[in-house]
Enzyme design. Structure first.
Site, PDB file in Angstrom:
ATOM      1  N   HIS A 122     -28.193 -29.356 -52.457  1.00  0.00           N
ATOM      2  CA  HIS A 122     -27.419 -28.537 -51.518  1.00  0.00           C
ATOM      3  C   HIS A 122     -27.087 -29.245 -50.218  1.00  0.00           C
ATOM      4  O   HIS A 122     -26.789 -28.595 -49.227  1.00  0.00           O
ATOM      5  CB  HIS A 122     -28.175 -27.228 -51.243  1.00  0.00           C
ATOM      6  N   GLY A 194     -41.748 -22.734 -54.796  1.00  0.00           N
ATOM      7  CA  GLY A 194     -41.155 -22.130 -53.601  1.00  0.00           C
ATOM      8  C   GLY A 194     -39.687 -21.797 -53.722  1.00  0.00           C
ATOM      9  O   GLY A 194     -38.973 -21.807 -52.723  1.00  0.00           O
TER      10      GLY A 194
HETATM   11  P1  NAD Z   1     -35.289 -18.233 -51.207  1.00  0.00           P
HETATM   12  O1  NAD Z   1     -35.363 -17.903 -49.759  1.00  0.00           O
HETATM   13  O2  NAD Z   1     -34.315 -17.537 -52.058  1.00  0.00           O
HETATM   14  O3  NAD Z   1     -36.706 -17.996 -51.897  1.00  0.00           O
HETATM   15  C1  NAD Z   1     -37.866 -18.507 -51.353  1.00  0.00           C
HETATM   16  C2  NAD Z   1     -38.964 -18.358 -52.376  1.00  0.00           C
HETATM   17  O4  NAD Z   1     -40.126 -18.965 -51.827  1.00  0.00           O
HETATM   18  C3  NAD Z   1     -39.337 -16.913 -52.729  1.00  0.00           C
HETATM   19  O5  NAD Z   1     -39.450 -16.791 -54.127  1.00  0.00           O
HETATM   20  C4  NAD Z   1     -40.701 -16.726 -52.063  1.00  0.00           C
HETATM   21  O6  NAD Z   1     -41.554 -15.861 -52.820  1.00  0.00           O
HETATM   22  C5  NAD Z   1     -41.221 -18.116 -52.061  1.00  0.00           C
HETATM   23  N1  NAD Z   1     -42.191 -18.425 -51.021  1.00  0.00           N
HETATM   24  C6  NAD Z   1     -42.337 -17.870 -49.794  1.00  0.00           C
HETATM   25  N2  NAD Z   1     -43.335 -18.459 -49.129  1.00  0.00           N
HETATM   26  C7  NAD Z   1     -43.828 -19.409 -49.953  1.00  0.00           C
HETATM   27  C8  NAD Z   1     -44.873 -20.371 -49.841  1.00  0.00           C
HETATM   28  N3  NAD Z   1     -45.595 -20.481 -48.726  1.00  0.00           N
HETATM   29  N4  NAD Z   1     -45.099 -21.187 -50.892  1.00  0.00           N
HETATM   30  C9  NAD Z   1     -44.359 -21.100 -52.036  1.00  0.00           C
HETATM   31  N5  NAD Z   1     -43.388 -20.211 -52.197  1.00  0.00           N
HETATM   32  C10 NAD Z   1     -43.123 -19.385 -51.169  1.00  0.00           C
HETATM   33  O7  NAD Z   1     -35.151 -19.809 -51.295  1.00  0.00           O
HETATM   34  P2  NAD Z   1     -34.471 -20.692 -52.385  1.00  0.00           P
HETATM   35  O8  NAD Z   1     -34.801 -20.231 -53.751  1.00  0.00           O
HETATM   36  O9  NAD Z   1     -34.702 -22.083 -52.005  1.00  0.00           O
HETATM   37  O10 NAD Z   1     -32.965 -20.245 -52.052  1.00  0.00           O
HETATM   38  C11 NAD Z   1     -31.961 -20.926 -52.291  1.00  0.00           C
HETATM   39  C12 NAD Z   1     -31.121 -21.299 -51.036  1.00  0.00           C
HETATM   40  O11 NAD Z   1     -31.704 -21.180 -49.772  1.00  0.00           O
HETATM   41  C13 NAD Z   1     -30.887 -22.749 -51.179  1.00  0.00           C
HETATM   42  O12 NAD Z   1     -29.525 -22.876 -51.353  1.00  0.00           O
HETATM   43  C14 NAD Z   1     -31.299 -23.422 -49.893  1.00  0.00           C
HETATM   44  O13 NAD Z   1     -30.317 -24.366 -49.536  1.00  0.00           O
HETATM   45  C15 NAD Z   1     -31.376 -22.320 -48.928  1.00  0.00           C
HETATM   46  N6  NAD Z   1     -32.420 -22.428 -47.891  1.00  0.00           N
HETATM   47  C16 NAD Z   1     -32.978 -23.609 -47.520  1.00  0.00           C
HETATM   48  C17 NAD Z   1     -33.979 -23.646 -46.551  1.00  0.00           C
HETATM   49  C18 NAD Z   1     -34.588 -24.967 -46.170  1.00  0.00           C
HETATM   50  O14 NAD Z   1     -33.957 -26.006 -46.278  1.00  0.00           O
HETATM   51  N7  NAD Z   1     -35.864 -24.972 -45.740  1.00  0.00           N
HETATM   52  C19 NAD Z   1     -34.401 -22.465 -45.956  1.00  0.00           C
HETATM   53  C20 NAD Z   1     -33.801 -21.250 -46.335  1.00  0.00           C
HETATM   54  C21 NAD Z   1     -32.817 -21.249 -47.312  1.00  0.00           C
END
Ligand code: NAD
Ligand code: ZN
Length: 257
Positions: A122, A194
């Site tokens: 992404h 995650g």
């Molecule tokens: P999402 O927000 O949809 O899901 C996050 C997942 O992580 C959930 O299933 C949740 O239960 C789980 N989770 C929460 N805390 C956790 C922990 N401590 N350890 C393990 N799992 C945990 O995120 P996604 O599936 O990556 O969503 C996809 C989109 O979100 C992507 O396109 C991405 O680019 C974007 N995104 C990226 C970031 C980043 O770069 N850090 C942050 C937010 C969203």
């Protein structure tokens, strides 16, 4: 021994025997660093859902608003550091003969933990490109200015707008990364960590690896659509689970969670 410790033991035994390991990471892997996930309670910025802002039409209609969101996210991430999950995953590059991390994250924390060659489906919060695609500009470039003094920030080559170097809803994934991710789905152990396993095609790599014979594992404190399809689901935060697996691989078991 409790059930979670038993599951960790099973996965560690598989990892100890594996030559080819692939890990797919999502926003949950960065949660312990303080980066909000999209679908968690802190995922909302002002009153917007990510889908409303992370698309080209929204940017065309209100580039300043969309850039305010990205500028805020860049500020949040700039204050964060890699956590134990990023560090363990970086160290595994030296442990397994064939190893890949495929990430949906755009925060750059895998790289900051010392992992090279991350397969980034992404894009990155730290890359930008010219909105008009002017001939003088490269296809994309790094810009770590935090915060930008003026929004939307300007293209140094044509003076038009730049846009974030991330893949928006409705856009194609980078072809080179898709090819690499597809190849990496050929592995002995595949771990999805995650991610809500909702966004395709990323979520599909789990099924692909499984069809090709991989032992599949999910690391997520919550159930997801992937949970019923994996051999082992570890319901722990990614930083805890990966540190536990690493401790078992090193033969120095920490106290069971
Ligand atoms: P999402 O927000 O949809 O899901 C996050 C997942 O992580 C959930 O299933 C949740 O239960 C789980 N989770 C929460 N805390 C956790 C922990 N401590 N350890 C393990 N799992 C945990 O995120 P996604 O599936 O990556 O969503 C996809 C989109 O979100 C992507 O396109 C991405 O680019 C974007 N995104 C990226 C970031 C980043 O770069 N850090 C942050 C937010 C969203
Ligand atoms: Zn330009």
């Amino acid at each position: 021994m409790d059930a979670e410790a038993e599951r960790l033991d099973r996965v560690a035994a598989r990892l100890a025997a594996a030559r080819r390991v692939t890990v797919l990471t999502g926003a949950g892997v960065s949660a312990a660093s303080g980066v909000p996930t999209f679908r968690g309670p802190e995922g909302l910025w002002r009153r917007y859902r990510p889908e409303e802002l992370a698309n080209a039409d929204a940017f065309a209609a209100n580039p300043r608003l969309v850039w305010e969101w990205y500028d805020w996210r860049r500020q949040v991430v700039a204050r964060c550091s890699p956590n134990a999950a990023h560090r363990v995953l970086a160290g595994w590059a030296r442990r397994f003969p064939s190893y890949a991390v495929i990430t949906q994250n755009v925060d750059g924390l895998h790289e900051r933990a010392g992992l090279d060659d991350v397969i980034r489906l992404h894009g990155s919060l730290w890359e930008v490109l010219c909105w008009d695609g002017c001939a003088a500009s490269p296809p994309r470039w790094r810009d770590e200015t935090v915060p930008f003094p003026d929004l939307p920030p300007r293209c140094p080559h044509c003076g038009g707008m730049i846009r974030p170097g991330v893949v928006w809803f409705g856009e194609a994934l980078p072809a080179r990364e898709v090819v690499r991710a597809d190849a990496a789905a050929d592995c002995d152990v595949f771990i999805t960590a995650g991610t809500s396993a909702i966004v395709y095609p990323a979520a599909g790599y789990l099924h692909l690896s499984r069809a090709r014979g991989a032992f599949t594992v999910e690391v997520n404190p919550a159930d997801t659509p992937a949970t019923e399809h994996v051999e082992v689901a570890i319901r722990l935060p990614a930083d805890v689970a990966l540190a536990e697996l690493e401790a078992r691989l090193q033969g120095t078991r920490t106290t069971a969670p």
